[in-house]
Design an enzyme around this catalytic site. Structure first.
Site, PDB file in Angstrom:
ATOM      1  N   GLY A  36       3.689 -15.619  -9.912  1.00  0.00           N
ATOM      2  CA  GLY A  36       4.028 -14.219  -9.613  1.00  0.00           C
ATOM      3  C   GLY A  36       4.756 -13.558 -10.767  1.00  0.00           C
ATOM      4  CB  ALA A  37       4.830 -14.355 -14.258  1.00  0.00           C
TER       5      ALA A  37
ATOM      6  NE  ARG B  83       3.011  -6.437  -8.780  1.00  0.00           N
ATOM      7  CZ  ARG B  83       3.366  -6.561  -7.508  1.00  0.00           C
ATOM      8  NH1 ARG B  83       4.455  -5.976  -7.068  1.00  0.00           N
ATOM      9  NH2 ARG B  83       2.648  -7.270  -6.656  1.00  0.00           N
TER      10      ARG B  83
ATOM     11  CE1 TYR C 271      10.946 -12.727   1.327  1.00  0.00           C
ATOM     12  CE2 TYR C 271      13.249 -12.218   1.839  1.00  0.00           C
ATOM     13  CZ  TYR C 271      12.247 -12.456   0.908  1.00  0.00           C
ATOM     14  OH  TYR C 271      12.542 -12.427  -0.435  1.00  0.00           O
TER      15      TYR C 271
ATOM     16  CB  ALA D 179      11.494 -18.603   9.115  1.00  0.00           C
ATOM     17  CB  THR D 180       9.164 -18.014   4.282  1.00  0.00           C
ATOM     18  OG1 THR D 180       9.759 -16.818   3.768  1.00  0.00           O
ATOM     19  CG2 THR D 180       8.133 -17.665   5.338  1.00  0.00           C
ATOM     20  CE  LYS D 181      11.521 -15.899  -0.455  1.00  0.00           C
ATOM     21  NZ  LYS D 181      10.878 -16.397  -1.678  1.00  0.00           N
TER      22      LYS D 181
ATOM     23  CB  ILE E  50      16.381  -8.225  -7.271  1.00  0.00           C
ATOM     24  CG1 ILE E  50      17.130  -9.500  -6.819  1.00  0.00           C
ATOM     25  CG2 ILE E  50      16.199  -8.177  -8.778  1.00  0.00           C
ATOM     26  CD1 ILE E  50      18.540  -9.660  -7.349  1.00  0.00           C
TER      27      ILE E  50
HETATM   28  P1  NAP Z   1       7.257  -8.270  -6.490  1.00  0.00           P
HETATM   29  O1  NAP Z   1       7.837  -7.278  -7.423  1.00  0.00           O
HETATM   30  O2  NAP Z   1       6.611  -7.800  -5.229  1.00  0.00           O
HETATM   31  O3  NAP Z   1       6.192  -9.167  -7.327  1.00  0.00           O
HETATM   32  C1  NAP Z   1       5.518 -10.189  -6.657  1.00  0.00           C
HETATM   33  C2  NAP Z   1       4.771 -11.033  -7.669  1.00  0.00           C
HETATM   34  O4  NAP Z   1       4.171 -12.118  -6.968  1.00  0.00           O
HETATM   35  C3  NAP Z   1       3.639 -10.309  -8.365  1.00  0.00           C
HETATM   36  O5  NAP Z   1       3.522 -10.808  -9.673  1.00  0.00           O
HETATM   37  C4  NAP Z   1       2.404 -10.703  -7.545  1.00  0.00           C
HETATM   38  O6  NAP Z   1       1.180 -10.687  -8.286  1.00  0.00           O
HETATM   39  C5  NAP Z   1       2.769 -12.121  -7.212  1.00  0.00           C
HETATM   40  N1  NAP Z   1       2.115 -12.675  -6.037  1.00  0.00           N
HETATM   41  C6  NAP Z   1       2.165 -12.239  -4.748  1.00  0.00           C
HETATM   42  N2  NAP Z   1       1.435 -13.042  -3.970  1.00  0.00           N
HETATM   43  C7  NAP Z   1       0.902 -14.004  -4.773  1.00  0.00           C
HETATM   44  C8  NAP Z   1       0.043 -15.102  -4.565  1.00  0.00           C
HETATM   45  N3  NAP Z   1      -0.428 -15.398  -3.353  1.00  0.00           N
HETATM   46  N4  NAP Z   1      -0.301 -15.869  -5.626  1.00  0.00           N
HETATM   47  C9  NAP Z   1       0.157 -15.586  -6.877  1.00  0.00           C
HETATM   48  N5  NAP Z   1       0.979 -14.548  -7.135  1.00  0.00           N
HETATM   49  C10 NAP Z   1       1.335 -13.759  -6.100  1.00  0.00           C
HETATM   50  O7  NAP Z   1       8.327  -9.354  -6.029  1.00  0.00           O
HETATM   51  P2  NAP Z   1       9.820  -9.645  -6.561  1.00  0.00           P
HETATM   52  O8  NAP Z   1      10.738  -8.661  -5.929  1.00  0.00           O
HETATM   53  O9  NAP Z   1       9.812  -9.818  -8.025  1.00  0.00           O
HETATM   54  O10 NAP Z   1      10.084 -11.054  -5.843  1.00  0.00           O
HETATM   55  C11 NAP Z   1       9.807 -12.273  -6.475  1.00  0.00           C
HETATM   56  C12 NAP Z   1      10.428 -13.412  -5.662  1.00  0.00           C
HETATM   57  O11 NAP Z   1      11.820 -13.157  -5.484  1.00  0.00           O
HETATM   58  C13 NAP Z   1       9.836 -13.573  -4.263  1.00  0.00           C
HETATM   59  O12 NAP Z   1       9.770 -14.946  -3.925  1.00  0.00           O
HETATM   60  C14 NAP Z   1      10.868 -12.874  -3.383  1.00  0.00           C
HETATM   61  O13 NAP Z   1      10.866 -13.358  -2.070  1.00  0.00           O
HETATM   62  C15 NAP Z   1      12.152 -13.196  -4.119  1.00  0.00           C
HETATM   63  N6  NAP Z   1      13.268 -12.262  -3.848  1.00  0.00           N
HETATM   64  C16 NAP Z   1      13.169 -10.944  -4.175  1.00  0.00           C
HETATM   65  C17 NAP Z   1      14.257 -10.103  -3.897  1.00  0.00           C
HETATM   66  C18 NAP Z   1      14.254  -8.631  -4.219  1.00  0.00           C
HETATM   67  O14 NAP Z   1      15.216  -7.936  -3.812  1.00  0.00           O
HETATM   68  N7  NAP Z   1      13.291  -8.102  -4.936  1.00  0.00           N
HETATM   69  C19 NAP Z   1      15.403 -10.620  -3.290  1.00  0.00           C
HETATM   70  C20 NAP Z   1      15.444 -11.976  -2.988  1.00  0.00           C
HETATM   71  C21 NAP Z   1      14.366 -12.789  -3.276  1.00  0.00           C
HETATM   72  P3  NAP Z   1       0.245  -9.349  -8.411  1.00  0.00           P
HETATM   73  O15 NAP Z   1       1.002  -8.378  -9.292  1.00  0.00           O
HETATM   74  O16 NAP Z   1      -1.003  -9.811  -9.058  1.00  0.00           O
HETATM   75  O17 NAP Z   1       0.080  -8.833  -7.018  1.00  0.00           O
END
Ligand code: NAP
Length: 244
Positions: A9-10, A12, A152, A154-156, A185
């Site tokens: 998921g790199a 974005r 969410y 539960a998964t985390k 974030i």
């Molecule tokens: P995001 O901006 O929505 O980006 C998600 C990334 O994951 C994108 O690169 C997307 O690819 C990729 N992705 C989604 N489903 C995928 C799959 N099945 N296979 C491969 N890649 C996949 O998310 P984020 O906010 O950076 O979050 C990243 C992680 O941090 C997640 O695990 C999230 O639960 C955790 N997190 C986020 C926050 C927050 O506040 N943002 C807080 C706590 C934890 P595409 O661009 O190709 O769709």
């Protein structure tokens, strides 16, 4: 010697920031993503401009065959794997009575099964050299009850538990496994949250701000450094004090 990291998921958000932070620390980077070719290419270009090697790999982490192929391709291209950042995740908030089966399945498949798929393949690649680091991106929602986030959370919570068990199993093989559990974030994932709710969340954060993805990435990169060589099985909650 050069080091190689695969970040899921790199394309974005936090994953992109982790890819760039590790590249700045000398890693060559495998950039995994699911659908956004243009964004993944941007990340590859940014890392290449830093003088490091980067290749994009389109693979749905929920799909075991796609994950196996990706790890085979990464090791063929880069020669080895030193770090896996299990980051690809989705959020689809719904109150218990409103949870849809398709949404539940997708969250479990990506946020839990996807982490197992990638950790298993990474461990297989790291075993022979008896070293490696796996960082699982969890969430503060794993330790904090937020209404609408039963799935969410539960998964985390599962991510924190798998981190501890994987760490115990892999420690004798020289592989450490830790988790980082971010609070709020500023990424596209948060764009789905209505502004009024965001303002309410902001009041609850003792630091009175959301973090930048780079703050998570710097923590991940530091955990990958030799400075944390004895740390394993831990979940670092990085939330500006939200969960206190
Ligand atoms: P995001 O901006 O929505 O980006 C998600 C990334 O994951 C994108 O690169 C997307 O690819 C990729 N992705 C989604 N489903 C995928 C799959 N099945 N296979 C491969 N890649 C996949 O998310 P984020 O906010 O950076 O979050 C990243 C992680 O941090 C997640 O695990 C999230 O639960 C955790 N997190 C986020 C926050 C927050 O506040 N943002 C807080 C706590 C934890 P595409 O661009 O190709 O769709």
């Amino acid at each position: 010697m050069k080091k190689v990291a695969l970040i899921t998921g790199a394309s974005r958000g936090i994953g992109r920031a982790c890819a760039v932070a590790l590249a700045k620390r000398g890693y060559d980077i495998a950039v995994n993503y699911n659908s956004n070719d243009a964004k993944a290419k941007e990340v590859v270009d940014e890392i290449t401009s830093l003088g490091r090697k980067a290749v994009a790999y389109k693979a749905d982490t929920a799909d075991l065959n796609a994950v196996k192929q990706m790890f085979r391709d990464v090791v063929k291209e880069f020669g080895k794997l030193d770090v896996l950042v299990n980051n690809a995740g989705v959020v689809d908030d719904a109150y218990l009575l409103m949870i849809r089966e398709d949404s539940l399945t997708r969250s479990l498949d990506i946020n839990i099964k996807g982490y197992f798929h990638c950790a298993q393949q990474a461990a297989l690649k790291m075993l022979s050299k008896r070293s490696g680091k796996i960082i699982n991106i969890s969430s503060v929602s794993s330790v904090l009850a937020v209404e609408g986030q039963a799935v969410y959370s539960a998964t985390k919570g599962a991510v924190n538990s798998m981190t501890a068990v994987m760490a115990k199993e892999l420690a004798p093989k020289g592989i450490t496994v830790n988790a980082v559990a971010p609070g709020f974030i500023a990424t596209e994932m948060m764009d789905a949250i209505p502004e009024e709710l965001k303002a309410k969340y902001l009041e609850q954060v003792p630091m009175h701000r959301f973090a930048d993805p780079e703050e998570v990435a710097n923590t991940v990169a530091t955990l990958c450094s030799g400075d944390f060589s004895y740390l394993t099985g831990q979940t670092i909650v990085l939330d500006g004090g939200l969960s206190l």
